[in-house]
Design an enzyme around this catalytic site. Structure first.
Site, PDB file in Angstrom:
ATOM      1  N   HIS A 137       0.871  -1.177   0.000  1.00  0.00           N
ATOM      2  CA  HIS A 137       0.000   0.000   0.000  1.00  0.00           C
ATOM      3  C   HIS A 137       0.914   1.234   0.000  1.00  0.00           C
ATOM      4  O   HIS A 137       2.038   1.174   0.518  1.00  0.00           O
ATOM      5  CB  HIS A 137      -0.839  -0.048   1.284  1.00  0.00           C
ATOM      6  CG  HIS A 137      -1.878   1.012   1.415  1.00  0.00           C
ATOM      7  ND1 HIS A 137      -1.594   2.280   1.839  1.00  0.00           N
ATOM      8  CD2 HIS A 137      -3.214   0.976   1.198  1.00  0.00           C
ATOM      9  CE1 HIS A 137      -2.722   2.988   1.877  1.00  0.00           C
ATOM     10  NE2 HIS A 137      -3.713   2.216   1.500  1.00  0.00           N
ATOM     11  N   ASP A 214       3.094  -4.626   7.999  1.00  0.00           N
ATOM     12  CA  ASP A 214       1.884  -3.839   7.787  1.00  0.00           C
ATOM     13  C   ASP A 214       0.706  -4.806   7.892  1.00  0.00           C
ATOM     14  O   ASP A 214       0.434  -5.582   6.974  1.00  0.00           O
ATOM     15  CB  ASP A 214       1.951  -3.175   6.403  1.00  0.00           C
ATOM     16  CG  ASP A 214       0.641  -2.476   6.043  1.00  0.00           C
ATOM     17  OD1 ASP A 214      -0.345  -2.616   6.790  1.00  0.00           O
ATOM     18  OD2 ASP A 214       0.611  -1.796   5.000  1.00  0.00           O
ATOM     19  N   LYS A 240     -10.306  -0.969  10.429  1.00  0.00           N
ATOM     20  CA  LYS A 240     -10.367  -2.176   9.584  1.00  0.00           C
ATOM     21  C   LYS A 240     -10.822  -3.379  10.394  1.00  0.00           C
ATOM     22  O   LYS A 240     -10.970  -4.465   9.865  1.00  0.00           O
ATOM     23  CB  LYS A 240      -8.993  -2.487   8.976  1.00  0.00           C
ATOM     24  CG  LYS A 240      -8.310  -1.312   8.328  1.00  0.00           C
ATOM     25  CD  LYS A 240      -8.432  -1.314   6.838  1.00  0.00           C
ATOM     26  CE  LYS A 240      -7.502  -0.251   6.253  1.00  0.00           C
ATOM     27  NZ  LYS A 240      -7.871   0.157   4.925  1.00  0.00           N
TER      28      LYS A 240
HETATM   29  N1  PMP Z   1      -1.675  -0.763   4.523  1.00  0.00           N
HETATM   30  C1  PMP Z   1      -2.638  -1.464   3.927  1.00  0.00           C
HETATM   31  C2  PMP Z   1      -2.320  -2.829   3.385  1.00  0.00           C
HETATM   32  C3  PMP Z   1      -3.928  -0.937   3.818  1.00  0.00           C
HETATM   33  O1  PMP Z   1      -4.887  -1.634   3.209  1.00  0.00           O
HETATM   34  C4  PMP Z   1      -4.180   0.347   4.355  1.00  0.00           C
HETATM   35  C5  PMP Z   1      -5.571   0.976   4.259  1.00  0.00           C
HETATM   36  N2  PMP Z   1      -6.232   0.765   3.066  1.00  0.00           N
HETATM   37  C6  PMP Z   1      -3.143   1.024   4.987  1.00  0.00           C
HETATM   38  C7  PMP Z   1      -1.905   0.447   5.057  1.00  0.00           C
HETATM   39  C8  PMP Z   1      -3.341   2.385   5.584  1.00  0.00           C
HETATM   40  O2  PMP Z   1      -4.241   2.309   6.631  1.00  0.00           O
HETATM   41  P1  PMP Z   1      -4.831   3.645   7.298  1.00  0.00           P
HETATM   42  O3  PMP Z   1      -5.363   4.467   6.166  1.00  0.00           O
HETATM   43  O4  PMP Z   1      -5.902   3.132   8.203  1.00  0.00           O
HETATM   44  O5  PMP Z   1      -3.723   4.305   8.003  1.00  0.00           O
END
Ligand code: PMP
Length: 420
Positions: A137, A214, A240
């Site tokens: 991500h 992560d 999440k």
């Molecule tokens: N890593 C992954 C694999 C994610 O799916 C996400 C959110 N889509 C994030 C990091 C970032 O999470 P957040 O926006 O809640 O900080």
């Protein structure tokens, strides 16, 4: 069609929990969108909240709200007790050794930035290598790019295969004496691929590299045991896992956290401040500057309790069944290609349909009450690798059932016919 997939009832009767009762726990799911019952398949972006989480947060504001750690009065003490109890709930859930290793952040993004800044600035130096994968991500790419530019680090990328699996032999080749940190997802949000985490952590440790996981996607879909994994850092977001937004966790091994400089500074993270110098608070407060998200942390504990009550293994098994069902049904649609076909995957079904723009498809699905995500899913390098600008992604949570998938299939077929 496989006989076990032929009937919705036979699938859901095998469940270790009552899916209908679970669905009733989430009040938002009972509404209609554009005259259709809501089918919520955007859980990879954010999950819905059960009534117990909503009640916990409002109960906190109704009865106990005050600032933590500072007040001598009853409300402040209650708020502090609930805040610290939430920390213990998180610690137990991921099997960390001590509450001192659980740092409240605003989410995964802040947790990764904390490690990049604090561990990076404190422990990395010019020429060191940081390894990430091609399926990260953006939150686990950009902090390392920025840090590399600032510090003269080398950012190395572990490739993925056409199935969307991590290329493990390539990973082993990239590992070397200069590798100081591996920052790796446990579950790809764009592909659903699960990485071979334990093997990767052991291999990274063999060259004395530290490992940040992560866990943003994994946390609601699989059992996480930070001590069994032996990861050095683990990051996840409350929203999440059926909990409020604006709260997240950084787990770090105590000795590492002790050795790192503060990330942000201000109230609560200090012991003594004077103009001749400042001493920092002990863990975990050293990393929690300012008033924390108290209601969020208490809500997170309620979300975790909810998941624990259902059993994360039961949830994983249920989602696996629904994902298999979805994969088979969706593949029967003309011109549909699934992007991300890893053997070991969870929760995510990303696809494209010949001649159909994902944004148009997403809009027509929404008109039929089906909420999916379209776009690059904050994983542009994955899109580039597969030669697409966007995909349509259905992502599952514990409350999704085969009826949701049937609705997705029907709506997708109808939308594709209209758009063809
Ligand atoms: N890593 C992954 C694999 C994610 O799916 C996400 C959110 N889509 C994030 C990091 C970032 O999470 P957040 O926006 O809640 O900080």
């Amino acid at each position: 069609m496989n006989a076990s997939l032929s009937s919705n009832n036979s699938l859901e009767n095998d469940l270790a929990f009552d899916i209908e009762a679970v669905r009733r726990d989430f009040p938002i799911l009972s509404q209609s969108i554009s005259g259709h019952p809501l089918v919520y398949l955007d859980n990879g972006a954010s999950t819905q909240k059960p009534q117990c989480v909503i009640d916990t947060v409002s109960n906190y504001y109704e009865n106990d709200n005050a600032n933590v750690h500072r007040g001598i009065h009853e409300l402040s003490q209650r708020a502090t007790d609930r805040f610290e109890a939430a920390r213990s709930t998180v610690r137990k859930f991921i099997n960390a050794e001590s509450d001192a290793e659980i740092i409240f952040t605003s989410g995964t993004t802040e947790a990764i930035n904390l490690v990049a800044h604090s561990y990076g600035l404190g422990h990395l130096s010019k020429g060191d290598e940081v390894l990430i994968s091609a399926m990260e991500h953006h939150s686990n790419i950009v902090p390392w790019q920025l840090l590399s530019q600032q510090m003269g680090l080398e950012l190395k990328i572990i490739p993925i295969t056409l199935a969307g699996e991590l290329d493990y032999p390539a990973f082993l080749e990239l590992l070397g004496p200069k590798t100081k940190l591996l920052a790796i997802t446990q579950l790809s949000n764009a592909l659903g691929s699960i990485t071979p985490l334990k093997e990767m952590i052991d291999a990274a440790h063999a060259v004395n590299a530290k490992v940040l996981v992560d866990g943003a996607q994994a946390i609601a879909h699989t059992k996480v045991d930070v001590r069994a994994l032996d990861c050095d850092f683990y990051a996840f977001s409350g929203h999440k896992i059926f909990s409020p937004t604006g709260i997240g966790i950084l787990y770090g091994k105590r000795e590492l956290l002790e050795s790192m400089p503060p990330y942000q500074s201000g109230g609560d993270m200090i012991k003594v401040v004077s103009f001749s110098g400042t001493t920092f608070n002990e863990l975990p407060y050293k990393f929690e500057a300012g008033t924390p998200n108290i209601a969020g942390s208490i809500g997170l504990a309620a979300g975790i309790d909810y998941v624990t009550k259902l059993g994360i293994e039961n949830i994983a098994a249920h989602e696996h069944t629904v994902l298999e069902y979805a994969t088979e049904k969706m593949l029967a649609i003309d011109g549909l290609r699934i992007i991300g076909t890893a053997k070991d995957k969870a929760g995510v079904l990303s696809f494209e349909i010949d001649g159909v723009h994902a944004a148009d498809l997403g809009t027509l699905l929404d008109h039929q009450g089906v909420a999916v995500r379209v776009g690059h899913h904050c994983a542009m390098p994955v899109m580039e690798f597969f030669g697409v600008s966007s995909t349509t992604r259905a992502s599952l949570a514990l409350y999704n059932n085969t009826a949701d998938i049937d609705a997705l299939v029907t709506a997708t077929v109808k939308a594709a016919e209209m758009l063809a």
